[in-house]
Design a protein around this motif. Structure first.
Motif, mmCIF file in Angstrom:
data_model
loop_
_atom_site.group_PDB
_atom_site.id
_atom_site.type_symbol
_atom_site.label_atom_id
_atom_site.label_comp_id
_atom_site.label_asym_id
_atom_site.label_seq_id
_atom_site.Cartn_x
_atom_site.Cartn_y
_atom_site.Cartn_z
ATOM 1 N N ARG A 35 0.849 -1.198 0.000
ATOM 2 C CA ARG A 35 0.000 0.000 0.000
ATOM 3 C C ARG A 35 0.880 1.242 0.000
ATOM 4 N NH1 ARG A 35 -1.785 4.057 3.145
ATOM 5 N NH2 ARG A 35 -0.360 3.433 4.826
ATOM 6 N N CYS A 36 0.546 2.203 -0.863
ATOM 7 C CA CYS A 36 1.330 3.437 -0.919
ATOM 8 C C CYS A 36 0.409 4.602 -1.249
ATOM 9 C CB CYS A 36 2.429 3.332 -1.983
ATOM 10 S SG CYS A 36 3.495 4.794 -2.075
ATOM 11 N N GLU A 37 0.334 5.567 -0.341
ATOM 12 C CA GLU A 37 -0.473 6.771 -0.540
ATOM 13 C C GLU A 37 0.455 7.922 -0.901
ATOM 14 O OE1 GLU A 37 -3.445 9.795 1.974
ATOM 15 O OE2 GLU A 37 -2.558 8.021 2.942
ATOM 16 N N LEU A 38 0.158 8.591 -1.985
ATOM 17 C CA LEU A 38 0.973 9.716 -2.438
ATOM 18 C C LEU A 38 0.391 11.018 -1.919
ATOM 19 C CD1 LEU A 38 3.372 10.578 -4.285
ATOM 20 C CD2 LEU A 38 1.701 10.776 -6.131
ATOM 21 N N ILE A 39 1.177 11.765 -1.198
ATOM 22 C CA ILE A 39 0.740 13.052 -0.652
ATOM 23 C C ILE A 39 1.663 14.136 -1.195
ATOM 24 C CG2 ILE A 39 0.439 14.439 1.430
ATOM 25 C CD1 ILE A 39 -0.130 11.878 2.955
ATOM 26 N N GLY A 40 1.086 15.085 -1.921
ATOM 27 C CA GLY A 40 1.895 16.154 -2.487
ATOM 28 C C GLY A 40 1.995 16.028 -3.996
ATOM 29 N N ASP A 41 3.000 16.658 -4.550
ATOM 30 C CA ASP A 41 3.168 16.752 -6.000
ATOM 31 C C ASP A 41 3.786 15.471 -6.555
ATOM 32 O OD1 ASP A 41 3.626 17.425 -8.601
ATOM 33 O OD2 ASP A 41 4.938 19.142 -8.178
ATOM 34 N N GLY A 42 2.988 14.704 -7.296
ATOM 35 C CA GLY A 42 3.500 13.460 -7.853
ATOM 36 C C GLY A 42 4.383 13.643 -9.054
ATOM 37 N N SER A 43 4.486 14.872 -9.576
ATOM 38 C CA SER A 43 5.288 15.112 -10.772
ATOM 39 C C SER A 43 6.753 15.421 -10.467
ATOM 40 C CB SER A 43 4.689 16.241 -11.592
ATOM 41 O OG SER A 43 4.807 17.482 -10.910
ATOM 42 N N VAL A 44 7.086 15.605 -9.188
ATOM 43 C CA VAL A 44 8.480 15.948 -8.861
ATOM 44 C C VAL A 44 9.398 14.790 -9.230
ATOM 45 C CG1 VAL A 44 7.829 17.522 -7.010
ATOM 46 C CG2 VAL A 44 8.304 15.133 -6.469
ATOM 47 N N GLU A 45 10.569 15.113 -9.733
ATOM 48 C CA GLU A 45 11.509 14.088 -10.158
ATOM 49 C C GLU A 45 12.264 13.513 -8.967
ATOM 50 O OE1 GLU A 45 14.186 15.350 -13.219
ATOM 51 O OE2 GLU A 45 12.802 14.652 -14.786
ATOM 52 N N VAL A 46 12.483 12.209 -9.033
ATOM 53 C CA VAL A 46 13.298 11.503 -8.036
ATOM 54 C C VAL A 46 14.466 10.886 -8.787
ATOM 55 C CG1 VAL A 46 13.362 9.700 -6.288
ATOM 56 C CG2 VAL A 46 11.245 10.995 -6.664
ATOM 57 N N ILE A 47 15.679 11.296 -8.445
ATOM 58 C CA ILE A 47 16.846 10.851 -9.211
ATOM 59 C C ILE A 47 17.775 9.934 -8.416
ATOM 60 C CG2 ILE A 47 16.805 12.903 -10.661
ATOM 61 C CD1 ILE A 47 19.173 13.963 -8.996
ATOM 62 N N GLY A 48 17.433 9.689 -7.159
ATOM 63 C CA GLY A 48 18.263 8.807 -6.334
ATOM 64 C C GLY A 48 17.512 8.457 -5.074
ATOM 65 N N ALA A 49 18.090 7.559 -4.269
ATOM 66 C CA ALA A 49 17.440 7.143 -3.027
ATOM 67 C C ALA A 49 18.494 6.878 -1.968
ATOM 68 C CB ALA A 49 16.598 5.891 -3.256
ATOM 69 N N THR A 50 18.153 7.195 -0.730
ATOM 70 C CA THR A 50 19.066 6.943 0.378
ATOM 71 C C THR A 50 18.287 6.875 1.683
ATOM 72 O OG1 THR A 50 21.067 7.721 1.544
ATOM 73 C CG2 THR A 50 19.533 9.413 0.755
ATOM 74 N N HIS A 51 18.842 6.175 2.665
ATOM 75 C CA HIS A 51 18.259 6.162 4.005
ATOM 76 C C HIS A 51 19.091 7.017 4.954
ATOM 77 C CE1 HIS A 51 21.595 3.371 4.502
ATOM 78 N NE2 HIS A 51 21.453 3.513 5.810
ATOM 79 N N GLY A 58 4.061 19.687 9.229
ATOM 80 C CA GLY A 58 5.029 20.690 9.637
ATOM 81 C C GLY A 58 5.793 21.209 8.444
ATOM 82 N N ALA A 59 7.074 21.387 8.598
ATOM 83 C CA ALA A 59 7.880 22.097 7.605
ATOM 84 C C ALA A 59 8.583 21.186 6.616
ATOM 85 C CB ALA A 59 8.917 22.955 8.328
ATOM 86 N N THR A 60 8.072 19.971 6.391
ATOM 87 C CA THR A 60 8.786 19.041 5.513
ATOM 88 C C THR A 60 8.880 19.556 4.077
ATOM 89 O OG1 THR A 60 6.743 17.814 5.169
ATOM 90 C CG2 THR A 60 8.218 17.014 6.884
ATOM 91 N N GLY A 61 7.755 19.978 3.482
ATOM 92 C CA GLY A 61 7.794 20.594 2.169
ATOM 93 C C GLY A 61 8.195 19.693 1.028
ATOM 94 N N ALA A 62 8.066 18.379 1.172
ATOM 95 C CA ALA A 62 8.402 17.439 0.099
ATOM 96 C C ALA A 62 7.241 16.488 -0.116
ATOM 97 C CB ALA A 62 9.660 16.652 0.450
ATOM 98 N N THR A 63 7.182 15.913 -1.312
ATOM 99 C CA THR A 63 6.176 14.893 -1.595
ATOM 100 C C THR A 63 6.416 13.688 -0.686
ATOM 101 O OG1 THR A 63 5.981 15.606 -3.882
ATOM 102 C CG2 THR A 63 5.282 13.357 -3.377
ATOM 103 N N GLN A 64 5.324 13.114 -0.180
ATOM 104 C CA GLN A 64 5.461 11.985 0.734
ATOM 105 C C GLN A 64 4.814 10.736 0.145
ATOM 106 O OE1 GLN A 64 4.592 12.799 4.939
ATOM 107 N NE2 GLN A 64 4.560 15.000 4.451
ATOM 108 N N LEU A 65 5.538 9.620 0.241
ATOM 109 C CA LEU A 65 5.005 8.316 -0.117
ATOM 110 C C LEU A 65 4.778 7.579 1.196
ATOM 111 C CD1 LEU A 65 6.815 9.316 -2.594
ATOM 112 C CD2 LEU A 65 6.828 6.924 -3.293
ATOM 113 N N VAL A 66 3.504 7.416 1.567
ATOM 114 C CA VAL A 66 3.165 6.859 2.875
ATOM 115 C C VAL A 66 2.853 5.370 2.721
ATOM 116 C CG1 VAL A 66 1.694 7.059 4.901
ATOM 117 C CG2 VAL A 66 2.200 9.099 3.524
ATOM 118 N N VAL A 67 3.612 4.545 3.423
ATOM 119 C CA VAL A 67 3.450 3.089 3.368
ATOM 120 C C VAL A 67 3.323 2.562 4.797
ATOM 121 C CG1 VAL A 67 4.747 2.878 1.211
ATOM 122 C CG2 VAL A 67 5.960 2.715 3.395
ATOM 123 N N ASP A 68 2.987 1.297 4.918
ATOM 124 C CA ASP A 68 2.852 0.727 6.258
ATOM 125 C C ASP A 68 4.204 0.448 6.895
ATOM 126 O OD1 ASP A 68 0.049 0.743 6.134
ATOM 127 O OD2 ASP A 68 0.025 -1.185 5.088
#
Length: 496
Positions: A18-34, A78-88
């Motif tokens: 399950r993944c809920e998209l909150i915010g702008d889904g058009s923003v580009e994602v060019i990498g990933a990190t924890h 709060g002040a996150t200001g980024a698109t969020q992918l909400v999962v369990d």
């Protein structure tokens, strides 16, 4: 490769998460990190929960550093200001998400995954040598190549993508039980996965042997690979092969069983082993009879990848030394004295038992096996007495010493090991918390025909003393001690 956040969310949903998209889904994602310190502009920051940290607390700093999307297990306000992918569960989602962001790099590679308590590193190196020998450029992920045997999911996908960018055509990966339990390899596909063996380890994480085996078994799912190579000489391997064979439908894998019963004319020395297999003479420049199973696994994996057997056999013959795996310390002083000195990573009861039994077969009944080893601190305490028991029974002389004590008292760790030594073996078992002094003692008592085993740390070049990490390489230390001792007696004959 860049995806927009909506496409990343779709990739997560495609694996049933399950993944809920909150915010702008058009923003580009060019990498990933924890790791919030590794965030670059356009990164997806995965908020993972660990024993000591909760990644959600670093979300704002990640956004400030340029993260365009956050992978979270609850909506952040709060002040996150980024698109969020909400999962369990962000751990379950991050692998597939990162794989999508990096263009599913494992699909572009010939990819092999190897799990098991012991033998992963040697088998991986053998497979990589074969692949390189037949024209692949092979990347290897494992104990010798980073702080973790298997990196965290986002780091793993970035590494695989780097392999592709660099022109690699194959990847061989050691897959740890931690990685499987924590979903680090989710989102990765393999051409072949393999099981080497099973023994006691990592109970500090898994708590029970059953849970540890369950974690190892997670790799053997059709979602990861179509082919499983399984060592059925190991009782747990036999169970695994039987379970996999009984599967049908979408969950089924092709199971290839391996056993040393397949080989004949086995010969093992300190620096090599050989045998005959499928009509071929196999010669591998690494000692230890337990490595027969490892080289057999590598050859079988190669065969399942469609590699010509002549080429595979030629490949393993060109293996360079696997650091810290039955690695013979090359020393003119040792040669003059007629002793063999071997450094090995054996750090489990089963691993130590196999090491000692292999050494016994190398020296025969007329010479001695001398071993010095310790156990790591802040890790599974239950295996310490078992290792003391194994060593005292199978070695002629045991010197228990310090390994990486970390935050524990070295004397307490040594006491735990010694508690497993039976009364009848106390006279041949001593201890010295100074690892250098313990190695020196082992070398000093060795006589012509004996073998000295320095076990536990293998390839490691440092020693973790808790408040300080010092340079300490068993191979270099042994070499220096042997060279310093060279002017002494050229020959020591065992007379007792």
């Amino acid at each position: 490769m860049a995806l927009n956040a909506a496409a990343v969310a779709d990739a997560v949903r495609a694996v049933g998460v399950r993944c809920e998209l909150i915010g702008d889904g058009s923003v580009e994602v060019i990498g990933a990190t924890h790791d919030s310190r590794a965030v670059e502009h356009g990164s997806m920051f995965a908020c993972l929960r660990g024993a000591a940290f909760d990644g959600h607390t670093f979300a704002d700093s990640a956004v400030a550093a340029g993260a365009s999307a956050l992978l979270v297990d609850h909506e952040l306000t709060g002040a996150t200001g980024a698109t969020q992918l909400v999962v369990d569960d962000t751990r379950i989602a991050v692998g597939p998400a990162a794989a999508a962001v990096y263009g599913h790099p494992s699909d572009a590679l010939v990819t092999v995954g190897i799990t098991g308590t012991n033998g992963k590193t040697t088998t991986a190196q053998l497979v990589a040598t074969i692949l390189d020998d037949v024209g692949h450029r092979t990347g290897v992920i494992g104990t010798l190549h980073g702080p973790r045997t298997t990196p965290e999911a986002a780091d793993l996908q970035q590494t695989l993508a780097g392999f592709v960018t660099d022109g690699n055509t194959a990847a061989v990966m050691e897959v740890s039980s931690h990685a499987l339990a924590l979903h680090r390899v989710d989102g990765t596909t393999f051409d072949v996965v393999a099981f080497t063996n099973f023994g006691q380890d990592h109970l500090d994480l898994h708590e029970t042997v059953e849970e540890y085996f369950r974690a190892k078994s997670m790799l053997f799912d059709r979602s990861f690979a179509p082919i499983a190579v399984v060592n059925v000489d190991d009782p747990h391997g036999r169970v695994l092969a039987d379970v996999l064979t009984d599967r049908t439908g979408d969950d089924s894998m092709r199971v290839v069983e391996i056993s040393v019963d397949e080989v004949t004319d086995v010969a093992v020395e300190a620096g090599r082993h050989s045998y005959r297999w499928r009509g071929h003479d196999v010669d591998v420049p690494i000692g230890g009879d337990f490595n027969v199973a490892n080289s057999l696994a590598a050859l079988t994996i190669a065969a399942e990848l469609g590699i010509d057997l002549d080429a595979a056999v030629a490949g393993v013959a060109r293996l360079s030394t696997v650091p810290g795996r039955f690695e013979r310390v090359e020393s003119a002083a040792a040669d003059r004295r007629g002793i063999s000195v071997v450094v090995d990573y054996a750090h489990t009861p089963d691993g130590l038992e196999q090491l000692l039994m292999s050494a016994r077969r190398v020296v025969g009944p007329d010479h001695r096996v001398i071993v010095t080893f310790g156990c790591g601190g802040d890790r599974d305490r239950d295996k310490r007495p078992a290792m003391g028991d194994v060593s005292s029974r199978l070695a002629d002389r045991t010197i228990v010493t310090s390994d990486n004590p970390r935050t524990e008292d070295p004397a307490r760790i040594i006491d735990d090991v010694l508690s497993g030594v039976g009364e009848e073996y106390r006279s041949s078992t001593t201890s010295n918390p100074d690892r250098r002094a313990a190695i020196a003692e082992a070398l000093d008592v060795a006589e012509r025909g004996d073998i000295v085993l320095i076990a536990g740390k293998g390839h490691e070049a440092t020693q973790d003393l808790g408040d300080v990490v010092i340079d300490f390489d068993d191979r270099r230390v042994a070499m220096a001690l042997l060279d310093a001792d060279a002017p002494l007696a050229e020959e020591r004959t065992h007379t007792s």
